[in-house]
Design a protein around this motif. Structure first.
Motif: not given
Length: 370
Positions: A191-199
């Motif tokens: 439900s949350k991005p696994p890393h910065s910049g993930a789409k």
């Protein structure tokens, strides 16, 4: 007087007494941050003294149920909560479970977390617990719940922090597992991005809401963090299921460096684009002539023979030097110990969330693979 008795004294804030009656670890992360007037004495402590107190509690109380003393520190007031989360985050390489966000961090490297999965066939619901003793039926701590839904031609398992609220629109929703028509290929969504910049993943099955987005703060999509594949058994040869997992695994600060991580506004760790990935496969069992069955050594953690039982080892593991996995080291094992009770033991680089999703994929009949 012990730390817990001090916190439970009549001078202690009313908010702590209310939140811990439900789930102290969840309350510690969700509390609004508004401090009670009764907390002034606690919040005005010298920062050096406060940090040393919490650091000592964090180091000495590594196992549940005593780990709840660390959660109690985070429930005192906003200042205590911020310092506690900072100290716990700095020790994330240990794989210790403290707050709900820890369930998406890598598990311990040396000794695996031992868990239990309990199934309710009538409601198609599965519950994950952290075992507090080696016993299969003794004290446990609730971690996740999941429910199976049929969505047209595919099946979904909705995973939640709340055993009574298993919807994608819930604040307790953490991700899901989605299968194809045959139930042989699965995708794990976070439900949350696994890393910065993930789409967010594109496609109808990856959408979190079918209608208009509820709030800008709630992601409307899900993020693809792994796949599980069951190989077809075209010749119908005798043998267990064969599976391969491709996972995007978070890299702890001890292996990637503190500078590669950032913290999102809600306090969750955001991994840089250098996050690791792992490729896992099931460990091949051996045929036992006397027993006339396929056997794996589960070291007493599995007691009932089942086609669902498996052990996973890594062929590629970027959390290890050189990125090569140790094919003798079992990273995840799952097996049956009762009619509706299963064990799940996992370690780094897997998180509790990833391990639970992989185990959920083992439920259900897979005629093409058996």
């Amino acid at each position: 007087m012990s730390l817990r008795k001090v916190f439970r004294s009549r001078k202690f804030s009313r908010s702590f007494n209310l939140t811990t009656s439900i789930d102290p670890s969840l309350a510690a992360e969700r509390s609004s941050g508004e401090d009670s007037p009764h907390c002034n004495a606690w919040s005005n402590m010298l920062p050096e003294l406060l940090g040393e107190i919490i650091r000592r509690v964090e180091v000495t109380e590594e196992q549940w149920p005593r780990r709840q003393n660390v959660v109690a520190c985070a429930c005192v007031c906003k200042r205590w909560r911020d310092i506690t989360r900072q100290i716990v985050r700095s020790h994330s390489h240990k794989g210790t479970i403290t707050f709900p966000s820890c369930l998406k961090q890598p598990g311990p490297r040396d000794l695996p977390h031992q868990c239990l999965i309990k199934r309710n066939k009538k409601t198609s619901t599965f519950y994950l617990y952290l075992a507090l003793t080696p016993s299969f039926t003794d004290k446990v701590k609730f971690l996740f719940a999941a429910r199976r839904y049929r969505r047209g031609t595919h099946t979904e398992y909705i995973i939640s922090l709340d055993a009574d609220d298993l919807s994608q629109g819930s604040n307790a929703y953490v991700g899901k597992l989605s299968s194809d028509f045959l139930g042989t290929n699965f995708t794990i969504y976070d439900s949350k991005p696994p890393h910065s910049g993930a789409k967010p993943s594109s496609g109808r099955t990856s959408r979190r809401f079918t209608s208009k987005q509820i709030s800008p703060e709630v992601p409307a999509g899900n993020f693809d963090v792994g796949q599980v594949f069951y190989k077809f058994n075209l010749l119908k040869s005798r043998g267990p299921r064969r599976m391969v997992c491709q996972l995007k695994c978070p890299v702890s600060s001890s292996s990637s460096g503190e500078n590669s991580n950032s913290i999102s506004p809600d306090g969750h760790k955001m991994y840089s684009r250098e996050h690791g990935y792992s490729i896992l496969k099931n460990k091949a069992p051996r045929w036992h002539e006397n027993l006339q069955c396929w056997c794996l050594n589960f070291h007493g953690r599995v007691t009932v023979a089942s086609v669902k039982n498996f052990q996973l080892v890594a062929t590629v593991d970027q959390s290890q030097p050189g990125g090569k996995g140790d094919e003798e080291m079992v990273l995840l094992q799952f097996g049956k110990v009762g009619d509706d009770t299963f064990t799940m033991d996992y370690r780094k680089p897997l998180s509790a969330f990833q391990a639970f999703a992989i185990c959920l994929s083992s439920f259900g009949t897979k005629l093409a693979c058996e």
